[in-house]
Design a protein around this motif. Structure first.
Motif, mmCIF file in Angstrom:
data_model
loop_
_atom_site.group_PDB
_atom_site.id
_atom_site.type_symbol
_atom_site.label_atom_id
_atom_site.label_comp_id
_atom_site.label_asym_id
_atom_site.label_seq_id
_atom_site.Cartn_x
_atom_site.Cartn_y
_atom_site.Cartn_z
ATOM 1 N N TRP A 57 0.555 -1.243 -0.618
ATOM 2 C CA TRP A 57 0.353 -0.136 0.278
ATOM 3 C C TRP A 57 0.799 1.269 0.097
ATOM 4 C CZ3 TRP A 57 -0.418 4.399 3.453
ATOM 5 C CH2 TRP A 57 -1.681 4.606 3.341
ATOM 6 N N PHE A 58 1.616 0.852 1.365
ATOM 7 C CA PHE A 58 2.777 2.357 0.735
ATOM 8 C C PHE A 58 3.748 2.721 -0.514
ATOM 9 C CE2 PHE A 58 6.867 4.774 2.032
ATOM 10 C CZ PHE A 58 6.038 6.095 2.597
ATOM 11 N N GLY A 59 4.515 1.810 -0.912
ATOM 12 C CA GLY A 59 5.116 1.781 -2.065
ATOM 13 C C GLY A 59 5.175 1.496 -3.197
ATOM 14 N N GLY A 60 3.692 0.103 -3.404
ATOM 15 C CA GLY A 60 3.029 -0.372 -4.386
ATOM 16 C C GLY A 60 3.652 -1.829 -4.786
ATOM 17 N N GLY A 107 -0.681 -8.966 -1.211
ATOM 18 C CA GLY A 107 0.234 -7.524 -1.431
ATOM 19 C C GLY A 107 -0.593 -7.039 -2.822
ATOM 20 N N SER A 108 -0.829 -8.147 -3.589
ATOM 21 C CA SER A 108 -1.270 -7.067 -4.751
ATOM 22 C C SER A 108 -2.259 -6.489 -4.723
ATOM 23 C CB SER A 108 -1.592 -8.606 -5.622
ATOM 24 O OG SER A 108 -2.935 -8.153 -7.101
ATOM 25 N N LEU A 109 -3.471 -7.462 -3.748
ATOM 26 C CA LEU A 109 -4.736 -6.065 -3.375
ATOM 27 C C LEU A 109 -4.494 -4.734 -3.191
ATOM 28 C CD1 LEU A 109 -7.657 -6.883 -3.377
ATOM 29 C CD2 LEU A 109 -7.952 -7.204 -1.467
ATOM 30 N N SER A 110 -3.165 -5.019 -1.951
ATOM 31 C CA SER A 110 -3.395 -3.863 -1.578
ATOM 32 C C SER A 110 -2.363 -2.311 -2.742
ATOM 33 C CB SER A 110 -1.784 -4.144 -0.698
ATOM 34 O OG SER A 110 -2.828 -4.148 0.581
ATOM 35 N N ALA A 111 -1.353 -3.126 -3.915
ATOM 36 C CA ALA A 111 -0.827 -1.957 -4.846
ATOM 37 C C ALA A 111 -1.900 -2.063 -5.522
ATOM 38 C CB ALA A 111 0.072 -3.100 -5.595
ATOM 39 N N ARG A 112 -3.721 -2.858 -5.844
ATOM 40 C CA ARG A 112 -3.969 -2.388 -6.500
ATOM 41 C C ARG A 112 -5.338 -1.261 -6.408
ATOM 42 N NH1 ARG A 112 -6.766 -7.678 -9.171
ATOM 43 N NH2 ARG A 112 -4.509 -8.546 -10.510
ATOM 44 N N GLN A 113 -5.445 -1.332 -4.819
ATOM 45 C CA GLN A 113 -5.869 -0.531 -4.086
ATOM 46 C C GLN A 113 -5.526 0.798 -4.474
ATOM 47 O OE1 GLN A 113 -6.622 -1.188 -0.091
ATOM 48 N NE2 GLN A 113 -8.273 0.465 -0.145
ATOM 49 N N SER A 115 -2.782 1.978 -6.371
ATOM 50 C CA SER A 115 -2.851 2.543 -8.120
ATOM 51 C C SER A 115 -4.577 3.162 -8.018
ATOM 52 C CB SER A 115 -2.352 1.668 -8.766
ATOM 53 O OG SER A 115 -2.785 1.736 -9.761
ATOM 54 N N ALA A 116 -5.128 2.116 -7.224
ATOM 55 C CA ALA A 116 -6.776 3.192 -7.745
ATOM 56 C C ALA A 116 -6.828 4.179 -7.199
ATOM 57 C CB ALA A 116 -7.934 1.964 -7.378
ATOM 58 N N ALA A 117 -5.874 4.148 -5.895
ATOM 59 C CA ALA A 117 -6.409 5.719 -4.858
ATOM 60 C C ALA A 117 -5.639 6.870 -5.360
ATOM 61 C CB ALA A 117 -6.268 5.388 -3.300
ATOM 62 N N GLU A 118 -4.171 6.263 -6.590
ATOM 63 C CA GLU A 118 -3.202 7.552 -7.323
ATOM 64 C C GLU A 118 -4.445 8.093 -8.460
ATOM 65 O OE1 GLU A 118 -0.316 5.643 -7.160
ATOM 66 O OE2 GLU A 118 0.619 6.231 -5.470
ATOM 67 N N SER A 119 -4.819 6.912 -8.612
ATOM 68 C CA SER A 119 -5.727 7.187 -10.631
ATOM 69 C C SER A 119 -6.767 8.389 -10.015
ATOM 70 C CB SER A 119 -5.801 6.490 -10.585
ATOM 71 O OG SER A 119 -5.462 5.079 -11.503
ATOM 72 N N LEU A 120 -7.410 7.833 -8.309
ATOM 73 C CA LEU A 120 -8.322 8.772 -7.959
ATOM 74 C C LEU A 120 -7.848 10.022 -7.734
ATOM 75 C CD1 LEU A 120 -11.655 8.729 -8.128
ATOM 76 C CD2 LEU A 120 -10.950 8.163 -5.684
ATOM 77 N N ARG A 121 -6.564 10.264 -6.820
ATOM 78 C CA ARG A 121 -6.549 11.521 -6.458
ATOM 79 C C ARG A 121 -6.043 11.793 -8.252
ATOM 80 N NH1 ARG A 121 -2.953 9.806 -3.909
ATOM 81 N NH2 ARG A 121 -1.647 9.703 -4.644
ATOM 82 N N ASP A 122 -5.767 11.477 -8.928
ATOM 83 C CA ASP A 122 -5.383 12.457 -10.229
ATOM 84 C C ASP A 122 -5.815 12.857 -10.917
ATOM 85 O OD1 ASP A 122 -2.547 11.999 -9.573
ATOM 86 O OD2 ASP A 122 -2.367 9.595 -10.654
ATOM 87 N N ALA A 123 -7.710 11.639 -11.328
ATOM 88 C CA ALA A 123 -8.780 12.576 -11.937
ATOM 89 C C ALA A 123 -8.984 13.855 -10.954
ATOM 90 C CB ALA A 123 -9.361 11.153 -11.651
ATOM 91 N N ARG A 124 -9.325 12.719 -9.451
ATOM 92 C CA ARG A 124 -9.236 14.871 -8.845
ATOM 93 C C ARG A 124 -9.044 16.050 -9.565
ATOM 94 N NH1 ARG A 124 -8.797 13.678 -3.161
ATOM 95 N NH2 ARG A 124 -6.984 14.423 -3.139
#
Length: 215
Positions: A57-60, A107-113, A115-124
């Motif tokens: 979650w912290f680093g990807g 780990g994969s689930l956290s990394a995707r979460q 990535s989704a949070a970063e994409s949402l933040r970038d879109a916002r």
């Protein structure tokens, strides 16, 4: 002697992410030892899964995989017989494989979460910038519209003053577009020539109002 200048240097954020992955597993191991010493019980694998989840979650995905690999080795070395050895009894192999797969999934689930949070933040952020830009454009358009209205009002006043001045002085004015041959008369010119405002001025009409000796 020329200095060595590497083409690629890891960013501080990347170094921090992998450092957090290592420290997370170390913290899970220390907490596992403390639980084992206090309650005399085998620590639960969830401690290491939490370390993997936090690292991803912290680093990807990269730090998450690193935390998974270290957690598998630590779990095998310290908690699976034979203890303090990377050797593994056959009957413990399914347990280790299940732990590794669980760590990879978490780990994969956290990394995707992440990535989704970063994409949402970038879109916002993009939406916020777009809204700000639209507001700026709207303000510019409103200012231009206000300026155009002021210019139109000034032009109407100027035309009104000119028409009134021509009426008082009984002086008309005209314009001639040389390229098109189109002729323009002022209101007073129409009145002086004896034509109504709907009449379109032409050379022929002008000739009709000029004394024959002056033509």
């Amino acid at each position: 002697m020329p200095k060595f200048n590497p083409l690629w240097r890891p960013k501080p954020r990347v170094i921090l992410s992998y450092g957090v992955a290592v420290l997370s597993v170390v913290a899970a191991l220390l907490l596992a030892w403390w639980i084992e010493s206090v309650w005399q019980s085998v620590p639960h694998v969830s401690l290491f899964l939490c370390a993997v989840m936090f690292s991803a979650w912290f680093g990807g995905i990269g730090p998450g995989l690193l935390a998974t690999a270290i957690s598998v080795l630590v779990f095998d070395y310290y908690f699976l017989p034979p203890i303090y050895s990377l050797a593994l009894e056959t009957r413990e192999l399914p347990r280790l494989v299940f732990f590794a797969l669980s760590a990879l999934f978490v780990g994969s689930l956290s990394a995707r979460q992440r990535s989704a949070a970063e994409s949402l933040r970038d879109a916002r952020d993009d939406l916020h910038r777009t809204v700000q830009e639209l507001k700026r454009i709207n303000e510019v358009l409103q200012a231009e519209n206000a300026e155009r209205k002021r210019a139109e009002d000034a032009l109407r006043k100027s035309e009104s003053y000119l028409a009134e001045a021509q009426k008082l002085s009984q002086t008309g004015s005209f314009g001639w577009n040389v390229s098109t041959g189109e002729i323009f008369w002022s209101e007073e010119t129409h009145r002086i020539a004896g034509y109504d405002l709907a009449t379109k001025p032409t050379v022929e009409l002008i000739m009709q109002r000029i004394h024959p000796e002056d033509i």
